[in-house]
Design a protein around this motif. Structure first.
Motif, mmCIF file in Angstrom:
data_model
loop_
_atom_site.group_PDB
_atom_site.id
_atom_site.type_symbol
_atom_site.label_atom_id
_atom_site.label_comp_id
_atom_site.label_asym_id
_atom_site.label_seq_id
_atom_site.Cartn_x
_atom_site.Cartn_y
_atom_site.Cartn_z
ATOM 1 N N GLU A 168 -57.647 -14.457 -20.351
ATOM 2 C CA GLU A 168 -56.406 -15.081 -20.808
ATOM 3 C C GLU A 168 -56.414 -15.199 -22.333
ATOM 4 O OE1 GLU A 168 -53.787 -19.212 -20.282
ATOM 5 O OE2 GLU A 168 -55.731 -19.007 -19.275
ATOM 6 N N PHE A 169 -57.562 -15.570 -22.864
ATOM 7 C CA PHE A 169 -57.685 -15.740 -24.312
ATOM 8 C C PHE A 169 -57.522 -14.415 -25.049
ATOM 9 C CE2 PHE A 169 -60.471 -15.886 -28.127
ATOM 10 C CZ PHE A 169 -59.788 -16.852 -28.844
ATOM 11 N N GLN A 171 -55.927 -11.782 -24.092
ATOM 12 C CA GLN A 171 -54.523 -11.364 -24.050
ATOM 13 C C GLN A 171 -53.734 -12.065 -25.145
ATOM 14 O OE1 GLN A 171 -52.168 -10.259 -20.690
ATOM 15 N NE2 GLN A 171 -53.745 -10.940 -19.267
ATOM 16 N N GLN A 172 -54.042 -13.344 -25.372
ATOM 17 C CA GLN A 172 -53.376 -14.084 -26.438
ATOM 18 C C GLN A 172 -53.719 -13.493 -27.805
ATOM 19 O OE1 GLN A 172 -54.710 -18.094 -25.829
ATOM 20 N NE2 GLN A 172 -53.491 -18.387 -23.976
ATOM 21 N N LEU A 173 -54.987 -13.125 -27.996
ATOM 22 C CA LEU A 173 -55.399 -12.510 -29.256
ATOM 23 C C LEU A 173 -54.654 -11.202 -29.495
ATOM 24 C CD1 LEU A 173 -59.294 -12.895 -29.420
ATOM 25 C CD2 LEU A 173 -57.579 -14.141 -30.739
ATOM 26 N N ASN A 174 -54.502 -10.413 -28.453
ATOM 27 C CA ASN A 174 -53.805 -9.146 -28.575
ATOM 28 C C ASN A 174 -52.350 -9.348 -28.955
ATOM 29 O OD1 ASN A 174 -52.038 -6.998 -26.712
ATOM 30 N ND2 ASN A 174 -53.613 -6.079 -27.996
ATOM 31 N N THR A 175 -51.712 -10.332 -28.321
ATOM 32 C CA THR A 175 -50.300 -10.595 -28.581
ATOM 33 C C THR A 175 -50.081 -11.178 -29.970
ATOM 34 O OG1 THR A 175 -49.877 -10.982 -26.239
ATOM 35 C CG2 THR A 175 -48.262 -11.847 -27.795
ATOM 36 N N ALA A 176 -50.937 -12.122 -30.337
ATOM 37 C CA ALA A 176 -50.733 -12.846 -31.591
ATOM 38 C C ALA A 176 -51.213 -12.075 -32.811
ATOM 39 C CB ALA A 176 -51.436 -14.198 -31.530
#
Length: 211
Positions: A168-169, A171-176
């Motif tokens: 989950e983390f 994925q957040q790094l990739n998006t942000a």
């Protein structure tokens, strides 16, 4: 994102990888293959840990040999089977790597809590289980401000709860922050829940699109 051209990797005069051209855009990419197929060798080469002939360029700007420091500041690697000096603690290692990678303030503590490394923060790594070593390896691979993180067998020995938090983390790094991730796994990569953009087959000294 990253391009590989005319790459040859050999051990003791025996060629184990030949990659005429490989270009991968930003995103999540999965490399599969049997034991001894060359997945780890490829990841370690891209991470700048093994010598090779050829060229690897990140973001059309950083060539692994010409811009060695700048390249390595932007490419991180989590070992499949990490081994550390058994007298060092998790705190020792994260402090050293965090300084080298110029980790932002608070990043180490946040990652240690996310992955549960804070529970064995001051224990020497010689006392760690394989799962504890894996968590520490993943923490180290996320330090700094990488553009590409190579995760070699991230599911192996990792408990389900920590794995869910980790994926989950990232994925957040990739998006942000547009951080890309490459993975290898002998387990079902669908278990990560990651939006895999492409799958590659590693074997017979080659890397080709999986069919």
């Amino acid at each position: 994102m990253l391009s590989v051209s005319n790459l040859t990797k050999a051990y003791a005069g025996r060629t184990v990888l030949t990659i005429p051209m490989l270009e991968l855009p930003a995103g999540f990419h999965y490399f599969r293959g049997g034991n001894g197929s060359g997945k780890t060798t490829f990841f370690r080469t891209v991470a700048g840990l093994l010598p090779f002939f050829g060229q690897i360029i990140l973001d059309n700007q950083y060539e692994i040999n010409r811009d060695s420091v700048a390249y390595r500041m932007r490419v991180n690697y989590a070992e499949a089977e990490p081994v550390y000096p058994d007298f060092l603690t998790a705190r020792d290692l994260t402090g050293f790597v965090g300084k080298a990678k110029q980790a932002p303030a608070g990043q180490i503590d946040a990652l240690a809590e996310l992955l549960g490394v804070d529970k064995f923060w001051t224990q020497p790594t010689g006392t760690f289980s394989s799962g504890m070593l894996k968590k520490l390896s993943l923490l180290l691979a996320l330090l700094g401000k990488p553009r590409l993180v190579l995760l070699d067998e991230p599911l192996t020995t990792l408990d389900v709860t920590t794995a869910a938090r980790l994926f989950e983390f990232i994925q957040q790094l990739n998006t942000a922050g547009q951080v890309s991730f490459w993975l290898t796994s002998h387990q079902d990569v669908a278990l990560t829940g990651l939006p895999i953009a492409s799958t590659w087959q590693v074997g017979n000294g080659e890397i080709v699109p999986a069919t």
